[in-house]
Design a protein around this motif. Structure first.
Motif, PDB file in Angstrom:
ATOM      1  N   PHE A   1     -59.360  55.784  42.289  1.00  0.00           N
ATOM      2  CA  PHE A   1     -58.576  56.855  42.893  1.00  0.00           C
ATOM      3  C   PHE A   1     -59.346  57.499  44.024  1.00  0.00           C
ATOM      4  CE2 PHE A   1     -56.561  56.380  38.787  1.00  0.00           C
ATOM      5  CZ  PHE A   1     -55.244  56.329  39.178  1.00  0.00           C
ATOM      6  N   PRO A   2     -58.643  57.917  45.061  1.00  0.00           N
ATOM      7  CA  PRO A   2     -59.320  58.514  46.212  1.00  0.00           C
ATOM      8  C   PRO A   2     -59.744  59.944  45.922  1.00  0.00           C
ATOM      9  CG  PRO A   2     -56.974  58.549  46.580  1.00  0.00           C
ATOM     10  CD  PRO A   2     -57.183  57.884  45.263  1.00  0.00           C
ATOM     11  N   SER A   3     -59.271  60.509  44.830  1.00  0.00           N
ATOM     12  CA  SER A   3     -59.516  61.923  44.574  1.00  0.00           C
ATOM     13  C   SER A   3     -59.326  62.197  43.084  1.00  0.00           C
ATOM     14  CB  SER A   3     -58.516  62.732  45.408  1.00  0.00           C
ATOM     15  OG  SER A   3     -58.021  63.829  44.694  1.00  0.00           O
ATOM     16  N   LYS A   4     -60.143  63.099  42.577  1.00  0.00           N
ATOM     17  CA  LYS A   4     -60.045  63.488  41.160  1.00  0.00           C
ATOM     18  C   LYS A   4     -58.713  64.185  40.891  1.00  0.00           C
ATOM     19  CE  LYS A   4     -64.179  62.621  39.175  1.00  0.00           C
ATOM     20  NZ  LYS A   4     -63.992  61.238  39.686  1.00  0.00           N
ATOM     21  N   LEU A   5     -58.223  64.920  41.894  1.00  0.00           N
ATOM     22  CA  LEU A   5     -56.943  65.617  41.734  1.00  0.00           C
ATOM     23  C   LEU A   5     -55.814  64.616  41.533  1.00  0.00           C
ATOM     24  CD1 LEU A   5     -57.214  68.325  44.542  1.00  0.00           C
ATOM     25  CD2 LEU A   5     -57.315  68.713  42.084  1.00  0.00           C
ATOM     26  N   VAL A   6     -55.850  63.524  42.325  1.00  0.00           N
ATOM     27  CA  VAL A   6     -54.827  62.483  42.200  1.00  0.00           C
ATOM     28  C   VAL A   6     -54.965  61.800  40.846  1.00  0.00           C
ATOM     29  CG1 VAL A   6     -54.049  60.268  43.104  1.00  0.00           C
ATOM     30  CG2 VAL A   6     -54.659  62.090  44.683  1.00  0.00           C
ATOM     31  N   GLU A   7     -56.192  61.503  40.462  1.00  0.00           N
ATOM     32  CA  GLU A   7     -56.440  60.815  39.190  1.00  0.00           C
ATOM     33  C   GLU A   7     -55.887  61.627  38.021  1.00  0.00           C
ATOM     34  OE1 GLU A   7     -60.513  59.765  38.651  1.00  0.00           O
ATOM     35  OE2 GLU A   7     -60.119  58.701  36.776  1.00  0.00           O
ATOM     36  N   ARG A   8     -56.173  62.920  38.042  1.00  0.00           N
ATOM     37  CA  ARG A   8     -55.723  63.785  36.945  1.00  0.00           C
ATOM     38  C   ARG A   8     -54.191  63.867  36.918  1.00  0.00           C
ATOM     39  NH1 ARG A   8     -56.658  69.645  37.724  1.00  0.00           N
ATOM     40  NH2 ARG A   8     -55.277  70.542  36.138  1.00  0.00           N
TER      41      ARG A   8
END
Lengths: 201, 201
Positions: free
Chosen positions: B3-10
């Motif tokens: 994922f490009p970002s932890k926010l997206v992953e979450r």
């Protein structure tokens, strides 16, 4: 549909606005959330809000990022002389998942589309050209949609990039792996014959 | 997936916990929300939270309701002498959408399942029996799943309800409308022969 409650109706309405979720799936999702622990709904709502309001985009390649510059751009082990140009961050993910590419990326934010009123200035084209001018770029790979708009954008970009004396390539188009000729469309099949490669001996 | 970002992953993680949404659909949903106006995400998050924390259940029939007693139970035009027993509120919606039933409902909250440790006391059976005792009920229609657990529950309920001298019926099982015999499972086909009806002349 008759809803037993305005709360359910509103939730179903909101959920069914999401892509590929119809009213029936939305109702199933809502009912499932009602059965599960309230913390699941809270975590979901919080994750979505947090995502939408705190997301950042990389200043260099414009991909979604957790900081001002994304991890790919910061990674010095990656090949710095190749930039792969894509439409959106999702395409970066798709290419990363192949494990076949170790260079950098540049996200355009879309493609040129006169019908939708999207011109070159609406995309991150200027920043791509200035990256090429400032960095030691040797090759730019265009990985855009194989649509009219994608081809137009590729043509436009190729001209601009070649003016800076940099090699431009495009990802191969042809019959998908595992695909049967019988089911391929004529355009793809025709193109795959035109762009045939000599077999390694 | 990278994922490009932890926010997206979450967000993807939370969305893919919903029924019938895999990681790929979840990513598509998340990316769509990022493209759309932030107000869409806020409205979705708010609707889900509001639903989960403010939902009520009808004191009489236990269906999802906006008030202490649901609109169906409050509707005096409905036939008060027939109660249709279902597992969940979703079944009430399904039957309401047929426009074929004008009586009252009673939501059990599930079916008896020894394997999952669900006994008669875990369901709204006592309140059903007291409704039958107190109200002028002439018929109880059982509309439960045609599974082992559904049949067990129907058998248990039928015995208890008949003790109170009230008629018990069950919805018809057989070949679905538009269904071809060839594709019907043996159990359904066998049962539909056993429970055949004389044709109206």
């Amino acid at each position: 549909m008759n809803f037993p409650s305005k709360l359910v109706e509103r939730a179903v309405e909101q959920v069914s606005r999401l892509p590929s979720i119809g009213p029936k799936s939305a109702l199933r999702i809502v009912m499932q959330l009602l059965k599960a622990d309230p913390s699941q709904t809270d975590e979901l709502a919080e994750a979505l809000r947090d995502l939408r309001h705190n997301i950042q985009y990389c200043q260099k390649c414009h991909a979604i990022s957790d900081g001002p510059v994304c991890n790919t751009c910061l990674d010095v082990r990656r090949e710095q002389s190749v930039i792969c140009v894509v439409e959106q961050t999702r395409d970066v993910l798709a290419i990363e998942n192949t494990n076949q590419y170790k260079g950098l990326y540049h996200v355009l934010g879309g493609v040129i589309s006169p019908i939708e009123g999207i011109g070159p200035s609406d995309l991150y084209i200027a920043s791509l050209l200035s990256r090429i001018a400032q960095e030691e770029v040797k090759e730019v790979i265009l990985a855009l949609s194989t649509t009219m708009e994608g081809d137009t954008t590729a043509f436009y970009l190729a001209k601009k990039i070649r003016e800076q004396g940099v090699k431009v390539s495009t990802i191969a188009r042809g019959i998908p792996m595992g695909g049967e000729l019988e089911y391929a469309d004529e355009l793809t099949l025709g193109r795959s014959i035109m762009t045939r490669r000599e077999l390694d001996s």
